[in-house]
Design a protein around this motif. Structure first.
Motif, short mmCIF file in Angstrom:
data_model
loop_
_atom_site.label_atom_id
_atom_site.label_comp_id
_atom_site.label_asym_id
_atom_site.label_seq_id
_atom_site.Cartn_x
_atom_site.Cartn_y
_atom_site.Cartn_z
N LEU A 117 5.02 2.24 1.58
CA LEU A 117 4.44 2.22 2.93
C LEU A 117 3.21 1.32 2.99
O LEU A 117 2.13 1.73 3.41
CB LEU A 117 4.09 3.64 3.37
CG LEU A 117 5.27 4.59 3.57
CD1 LEU A 117 4.78 5.94 4.07
CD2 LEU A 117 6.29 4.01 4.54
N THR A 118 3.39 0.08 2.60
CA THR A 118 2.31 -0.89 2.74
C THR A 118 2.23 -1.34 4.20
O THR A 118 3.23 -1.29 4.93
CB THR A 118 2.54 -2.11 1.85
OG1 THR A 118 3.76 -2.76 2.27
CG2 THR A 118 2.69 -1.70 0.39
N PRO A 119 1.07 -1.76 4.68
CA PRO A 119 0.95 -2.21 6.07
C PRO A 119 1.96 -3.30 6.42
O PRO A 119 2.53 -3.30 7.52
CB PRO A 119 -0.49 -2.71 6.16
CG PRO A 119 -1.22 -1.93 5.13
CD PRO A 119 -0.25 -1.75 4.00
N ALA A 120 2.20 -4.24 5.50
CA ALA A 120 3.13 -5.33 5.78
C ALA A 120 4.55 -4.82 5.97
O ALA A 120 5.27 -5.25 6.89
CB ALA A 120 3.09 -6.35 4.64
N ARG A 121 4.99 -3.89 5.12
CA ARG A 121 6.35 -3.36 5.22
C ARG A 121 6.53 -2.53 6.49
O ARG A 121 7.56 -2.60 7.16
CB ARG A 121 6.69 -2.51 3.99
CG ARG A 121 6.99 -3.32 2.75
CD ARG A 121 7.74 -2.49 1.72
NE ARG A 121 8.11 -3.29 0.56
CZ ARG A 121 7.45 -3.32 -0.57
NH1 ARG A 121 6.34 -2.63 -0.70
NH2 ARG A 121 7.86 -4.07 -1.58
N VAL A 122 5.53 -1.73 6.82
CA VAL A 122 5.62 -0.92 8.03
C VAL A 122 5.67 -1.82 9.26
O VAL A 122 6.49 -1.61 10.17
CB VAL A 122 4.44 0.06 8.12
CG1 VAL A 122 4.44 0.78 9.46
CG2 VAL A 122 4.51 1.07 6.97
N ALA A 123 4.81 -2.82 9.30
CA ALA A 123 4.81 -3.74 10.44
C ALA A 123 6.13 -4.50 10.55
O ALA A 123 6.66 -4.69 11.65
CB ALA A 123 3.64 -4.73 10.30
N LEU A 124 6.68 -4.92 9.40
CA LEU A 124 7.97 -5.61 9.42
C LEU A 124 9.07 -4.72 9.97
O LEU A 124 9.90 -5.18 10.78
CB LEU A 124 8.31 -6.07 8.00
CG LEU A 124 9.68 -6.75 7.83
CD1 LEU A 124 9.74 -8.04 8.64
CD2 LEU A 124 9.97 -7.02 6.35
N MET A 174 12.67 6.96 -1.25
CA MET A 174 11.65 5.96 -1.59
C MET A 174 10.28 6.33 -1.01
O MET A 174 9.26 6.16 -1.66
CB MET A 174 12.10 4.60 -1.06
CG MET A 174 13.38 4.07 -1.69
SD MET A 174 13.15 3.47 -3.38
CE MET A 174 12.47 1.85 -3.07
N VAL A 175 10.28 6.83 0.24
CA VAL A 175 8.99 7.20 0.84
C VAL A 175 8.42 8.43 0.13
O VAL A 175 7.21 8.54 -0.07
CB VAL A 175 9.16 7.44 2.35
CG1 VAL A 175 7.88 8.01 2.95
CG2 VAL A 175 9.52 6.14 3.06
N ALA A 176 9.29 9.37 -0.26
CA ALA A 176 8.80 10.51 -1.05
C ALA A 176 8.16 10.01 -2.34
O ALA A 176 7.06 10.46 -2.73
CB ALA A 176 9.95 11.46 -1.35
N ALA A 177 8.82 9.06 -3.01
CA ALA A 177 8.27 8.50 -4.25
C ALA A 177 6.94 7.81 -3.99
O ALA A 177 6.05 7.81 -4.85
CB ALA A 177 9.27 7.53 -4.87
#
Length: 370
Positions: A117-124, A174-177
């Motif tokens: 959940l990096t800002p770049a991935r969430v924004a993408l 993946m988000v749980a991890a």
């Protein structure tokens, strides 16, 4: 086989909520006081055997003999759980029969901790989702109706949606991890008679509400990726198969948010209410009311809300099973071939037996637990 210990059955939460510490014993999640948390921690960290004598010796270091017996009896019940037949029936009522294929390791979980959940991935993901929605708005008016699609295309769409559920469930894992929560298992399932993927991330209940919310939404984040790819191809080629897939994928977002079965919408509502047994409470309250309708006038607003939720859930589950049966019935060209149908039912039963056998081999049997 090595002797089963409480470490096999106890998981301890990483955070406290409202003064209670989150724990799991067997398949039950609940909050306990600091004293009980320390007792369970000792049972787990010291590898205390699950037999009665060893457990009582450990508990009596802090509690009286009578208190120790009560705690042990409760732990017995949590570990023993439901019988295999009852467990299978409960899975059927929930619409989800699981077949675990993979149990992620602690090393796998650590590899992705803090990296998803990096800002770049969430924004993408947000941008891709909005772009896909825009393509659907522009292209759907010219899309032929789904009724004009042949059987081959329907089967292709079916396979694509099944694959999409696998991607969606991988997103939960993946988000749980990302938060350091190790998924308990990942695999395939029969979801209201339809094949699908699943990820058991129930150990998020050992963490705070923020982790549970993010994990419940993680499937959507990953589901956007195949949707965005198909939307781009649909926009470039105007292929109707891709168009129908995109619309079904978008519809899957909406259906997943309906909270009356254990899909993402249910867990979001459960997290918002702080109630991990929402479905069980709704069903229990509804059954109580049906057995004694006179209790309706004595019910408070909370119990009445649980009963209404249980009623809505029961109706929704019935409708989903009816729809799935109708869909599958229309797919098979040998509808009247009783022997073939018998073979299919037999294969399903064999699969359920194998599933139960594998589960029994993987879960250490608690000695002294009845």
């Amino acid at each position: 086989m090595s002797e089963a210990t409480w470490r096999d059955h106890i998981a301890l939460g990483a955070a406290a909520d409202k003064g209670l510490h989150h724990v799991r014993v067997g398949e039950k999640y609940f909050g306990v006081s600091r004293l009980m948390y320390d007792l369970l921690s000792g049972l787990s960290s010291q590898n205390v055997p699950v037999d009665e004598a060893a457990t009582l010796r450990h508990l009596q270091q802090t509690l009286s003999y009578g208190q120790s017996q009560k705690v042990y009896a409760q732990l017995q019940g949590f570990v023993a759980g439901a019988s295999p037949s009852r467990s299978l029936w409960q899975s059927f009522l929930r619409g989800l029969i699981k077949f675990p294929l993979w149990r992620p390791s602690a090393a796998w979980t650590a590899r992705f901790q803090g990296r998803i959940l990096t800002p770049a991935r969430v924004a993408l993901s947000v941008l891709l989702g909005l772009a896909s929605l825009g393509v659907a708005v522009v292209k759907s008016p010219a899309l032929p109706p789904i009724t004009a699609v042949g059987l081959g295309e329907v089967l292709t769409l079916w396979v694509l949606i099944i694959a999409t559920t696998l991607v969606h469930e991988l997103g939960h894992a993946m988000v749980a991890a990302h938060y350091g929560v190790r998924p308990r298992s990942v695999g395939v399932a029969i979801f209201f008679l339809q094949p699908a993927g699943y990820a058991d991330v129930s150990d998020t209940w050992l963490y705070d509400r923020r982790v549970r919310f993010a994990t419940a939404l993680g499937g959507f984040m990953f589901q956007i990726y195949p949707l965005a790819l198909a939307s781009a191809l649909w926009y470039a080629t105007s292929n109707p198969l891709l168009g129908h897939y995109c619309l079904i994928n978008l519809g899957y977002f909406v259906i997943n948010l309906i909270p009356f079965v254990r899909t993402d919408g249910y867990w979001l509502l459960s997290n918002a209410l702080g109630e991990n047994n929402l479905m069980n409470k709704g069903t229990f309250t509804l059954r109580t009311l049906l057995r004694d309708p006179g209790q309706l006038g004595r019910m408070g607003a909370g119990d009445l809300s649980f009963a209404l939720f249980g009623l809505a859930s029961s109706l929704y589950v019935t409708g989903l099973y009816a729809y799935s049966l109708g869909f599958l019935w229309q797919l098979v060209p040998w509808r009247g071939n009783v022997p073939v149908l018998g073979v299919m039912v037999g294969l399903l039963l064999i699969g359920l037996i194998v599933r139960e056998a594998l589960r029994r081999r993987r879960v250490p049997r608690a000695q002294g637990v009845v």
